[in-house]
Design a protein around this motif. Sequence first.
Motif, PDB file in Angstrom:
ATOM      1  N   PRO A 239      15.420   6.805 -36.196  1.00 26.07           N
ATOM      2  CA  PRO A 239      15.328   8.091 -35.494  1.00 26.07           C
ATOM      3  C   PRO A 239      15.103   7.897 -33.991  1.00 26.07           C
ATOM      4  CG  PRO A 239      13.914   8.064 -37.434  1.00 26.07           C
ATOM      5  CD  PRO A 239      14.373   6.662 -37.228  1.00 26.07           C
ATOM      6  N   VAL A 240      15.612   8.860 -33.220  1.00 26.74           N
ATOM      7  CA  VAL A 240      15.497   8.829 -31.760  1.00 26.74           C
ATOM      8  C   VAL A 240      14.989  10.195 -31.291  1.00 26.74           C
ATOM      9  CG1 VAL A 240      16.696   8.514 -29.559  1.00 26.74           C
ATOM     10  CG2 VAL A 240      17.454   7.223 -31.595  1.00 26.74           C
ATOM     11  N   LEU A 241      13.896  10.191 -30.534  1.00 20.58           N
ATOM     12  CA  LEU A 241      13.414  11.406 -29.876  1.00 20.58           C
ATOM     13  C   LEU A 241      13.431  11.146 -28.378  1.00 20.58           C
ATOM     14  CD1 LEU A 241      12.186  14.233 -29.787  1.00 20.58           C
ATOM     15  CD2 LEU A 241       9.919  13.163 -30.049  1.00 20.58           C
ATOM     16  N   TRP A 242      14.361  11.755 -27.676  1.00 20.63           N
ATOM     17  CA  TRP A 242      14.525  11.553 -26.230  1.00 20.63           C
ATOM     18  C   TRP A 242      13.906  12.738 -25.511  1.00 20.63           C
ATOM     19  CZ3 TRP A 242      19.505   8.975 -24.094  1.00 20.63           C
ATOM     20  CH2 TRP A 242      19.482   8.942 -22.692  1.00 20.63           C
ATOM     21  N   LEU A 243      12.935  12.466 -24.635  1.00 21.34           N
ATOM     22  CA  LEU A 243      12.313  13.503 -23.814  1.00 21.34           C
ATOM     23  C   LEU A 243      12.771  13.315 -22.380  1.00 21.34           C
ATOM     24  CD1 LEU A 243       8.642  13.320 -25.167  1.00 21.34           C
ATOM     25  CD2 LEU A 243      10.525  14.727 -26.012  1.00 21.34           C
ATOM     26  N   HIS A 244      13.178  14.424 -21.745  1.00 22.75           N
ATOM     27  CA  HIS A 244      13.705  14.323 -20.379  1.00 22.75           C
ATOM     28  C   HIS A 244      13.263  15.524 -19.558  1.00 22.75           C
ATOM     29  CE1 HIS A 244      16.703  11.743 -18.221  1.00 22.75           C
ATOM     30  NE2 HIS A 244      16.523  12.717 -17.334  1.00 22.75           N
ATOM     31  N   GLY A 245      12.740  15.252 -18.368  1.00 24.83           N
ATOM     32  CA  GLY A 245      12.225  16.301 -17.512  1.00 24.83           C
ATOM     33  C   GLY A 245      13.287  16.933 -16.633  1.00 24.83           C
ATOM     34  N   THR A 246      13.125  18.232 -16.376  1.00 24.60           N
ATOM     35  CA  THR A 246      14.098  18.933 -15.532  1.00 24.60           C
ATOM     36  C   THR A 246      13.969  18.540 -14.062  1.00 24.60           C
ATOM     37  OG1 THR A 246      12.573  20.798 -15.254  1.00 24.60           O
ATOM     38  CG2 THR A 246      14.166  20.925 -17.076  1.00 24.60           C
ATOM     39  N   ALA A 247      12.818  17.978 -13.668  1.00 30.55           N
ATOM     40  CA  ALA A 247      12.627  17.557 -12.278  1.00 30.55           C
ATOM     41  C   ALA A 247      12.843  16.060 -12.092  1.00 30.55           C
ATOM     42  CB  ALA A 247      11.224  17.944 -11.803  1.00 30.55           C
ATOM     43  N   ASP A 248      13.420  15.410 -13.093  1.00 37.61           N
ATOM     44  CA  ASP A 248      13.710  13.984 -12.996  1.00 37.61           C
ATOM     45  C   ASP A 248      14.731  13.764 -11.884  1.00 37.61           C
ATOM     46  OD1 ASP A 248      14.730  11.327 -13.412  1.00 37.61           O
ATOM     47  OD2 ASP A 248      14.044  11.417 -15.491  1.00 37.61           O
ATOM     48  N   GLY A 249      14.330  13.022 -10.840  1.00 36.01           N
ATOM     49  CA  GLY A 249      15.213  12.792  -9.710  1.00 36.01           C
ATOM     50  C   GLY A 249      16.038  11.538  -9.821  1.00 36.01           C
ATOM     51  N   VAL A 250      15.930  10.823 -10.942  1.00 34.72           N
ATOM     52  CA  VAL A 250      16.673   9.569 -11.114  1.00 34.72           C
ATOM     53  C   VAL A 250      17.808   9.750 -12.110  1.00 34.72           C
ATOM     54  CG1 VAL A 250      16.492   7.140 -11.794  1.00 34.72           C
ATOM     55  CG2 VAL A 250      14.660   8.209 -10.470  1.00 34.72           C
ATOM     56  N   TYR A 251      17.490  10.160 -13.327  1.00 40.92           N
ATOM     57  CA  TYR A 251      18.515  10.393 -14.344  1.00 40.92           C
ATOM     58  C   TYR A 251      18.483  11.858 -14.770  1.00 40.92           C
ATOM     59  CZ  TYR A 251      18.475   5.323 -14.403  1.00 40.92           C
ATOM     60  OH  TYR A 251      18.515   4.011 -14.017  1.00 40.92           O
ATOM     61  N   SER A 252      19.638  12.430 -14.971  1.00 40.31           N
ATOM     62  CA  SER A 252      19.747  13.872 -15.156  1.00 40.31           C
ATOM     63  C   SER A 252      19.674  14.290 -16.625  1.00 40.31           C
ATOM     64  CB  SER A 252      21.067  14.370 -14.565  1.00 40.31           C
ATOM     65  OG  SER A 252      22.163  13.867 -15.319  1.00 40.31           O
ATOM     66  N   VAL A 253      19.315  15.551 -16.830  1.00 39.86           N
ATOM     67  CA  VAL A 253      19.364  16.141 -18.168  1.00 39.86           C
ATOM     68  C   VAL A 253      20.795  16.149 -18.686  1.00 39.86           C
ATOM     69  CG1 VAL A 253      18.985  18.260 -19.482  1.00 39.86           C
ATOM     70  CG2 VAL A 253      17.279  17.524 -17.806  1.00 39.86           C
ATOM     71  N   ALA A 254      21.763  16.383 -17.821  1.00 40.41           N
ATOM     72  CA  ALA A 254      23.167  16.380 -18.242  1.00 40.41           C
ATOM     73  C   ALA A 254      23.562  15.026 -18.804  1.00 40.41           C
ATOM     74  CB  ALA A 254      24.062  16.755 -17.062  1.00 40.41           C
ATOM     75  N   ASN A 255      23.109  13.956 -18.174  1.00 38.02           N
ATOM     76  CA  ASN A 255      23.404  12.615 -18.683  1.00 38.02           C
ATOM     77  C   ASN A 255      22.738  12.390 -20.037  1.00 38.02           C
ATOM     78  OD1 ASN A 255      24.341   9.723 -18.223  1.00 38.02           O
ATOM     79  ND2 ASN A 255      22.150   9.422 -18.493  1.00 38.02           N
ATOM     80  N   ALA A 256      21.487  12.798 -20.149  1.00 37.10           N
ATOM     81  CA  ALA A 256      20.781  12.649 -21.423  1.00 37.10           C
ATOM     82  C   ALA A 256      21.477  13.429 -22.527  1.00 37.10           C
ATOM     83  CB  ALA A 256      19.334  13.118 -21.276  1.00 37.10           C
ATOM     84  N   GLY A 257      22.000  14.616 -22.198  1.00 35.56           N
ATOM     85  CA  GLY A 257      22.692  15.430 -23.185  1.00 35.56           C
ATOM     86  C   GLY A 257      23.942  14.764 -23.716  1.00 35.56           C
ATOM     87  N   GLU A 258      24.657  14.056 -22.857  1.00 38.13           N
ATOM     88  CA  GLU A 258      25.830  13.309 -23.317  1.00 38.13           C
ATOM     89  C   GLU A 258      25.423  12.099 -24.146  1.00 38.13           C
ATOM     90  OE1 GLU A 258      28.764  12.113 -20.540  1.00 38.13           O
ATOM     91  OE2 GLU A 258      29.436  14.163 -20.120  1.00 38.13           O
ATOM     92  N   GLU A 259      24.392  11.395 -23.685  1.00 38.17           N
ATOM     93  CA  GLU A 259      24.080  10.114 -24.312  1.00 38.17           C
ATOM     94  C   GLU A 259      23.354  10.255 -25.644  1.00 38.17           C
ATOM     95  OE1 GLU A 259      24.082   6.991 -20.644  1.00 38.17           O
ATOM     96  OE2 GLU A 259      22.147   7.892 -21.149  1.00 38.17           O
TER      97      GLU A 259
END
Length: 301
Positions: A239-259
Amino acid sequence: MSNDAQTPGTQTLTVPHLGTSTVGYRFGKPYDPALPTLVLVNSFTTSVDLYRPQFADPQLSGVANLLAIELYGHGLMRSTYEHFTYWDSAVANLQVLRELGIEQAFVLGTSQGGWVAARMALLAPGVVRGIVPLGTSMDDESRRSRDLGCWDGIEFCTPSIDALAEPVGDDWTVADEFVDAVLAAGLGADVSDDERAFWRTTYRRHYAGDDGRRRLRISTINLRDRDGLHARLGDVRCPVLWLHGTADGVYSVANAGEEIRMFSGSANAELRVVDGGQHFLSASHPAVVNAAAAEFVGRWA
């Protein structure tokens, strides 16, 4: 190694990888074999100290043994061989678990820790029960990721790689400007004076003299020049639980959504977006991360 060179609570052990390596690690509290273990993998140039908010959380510590392990080039990690990659850190982490007698574990990783967690799951699917990537990317520093709103890691890293190319004397320590740039990328503009002072002191302790310069340079090369994992992610079964912040200035939520969709072989792959979360999400939003990690471990243990 003398105790005054170590972070309080941090221990070391020896593993055979890379001609033998001394690894810095820290348990949140004495190991309890009745509990599952959650390995914590730190972000670029930080140390086990990144996870102070996790060690301080009785709820999270109550459901899992918290074990932070430092990567090659970071903290107290030292090896016979000078060069290393993220794959080497994944192997060393697995050897630490073996040395400690821990047969299975979950792995949470911040930024570079996220792709080390994925590498651990790929290398040892029988050991890694689940992974929790935070504010990360599974790509190399590609045009694709920049088009999706991620940073330019090549632009960020190259000046430091060039500046660290020549030998230095024993009195050298990492510049405060380097530390401040990492903190700005990881935590945004609102870093407290106490937090900034803590990390400046910690960095000076770990990155001093010519050995510190070399390790800092190779760590930065690894960040800039790493290999991507896209073609391998379908082989992650846990299982994978990926948490990603909307203010992340390095990697984007859009990238996380694809990956997250690339974990096609995972028993369960979920992305949760954290409103206002920074790149070093475990530090900027520990309550959210800790609760999610506790629930994840409880669900899949």
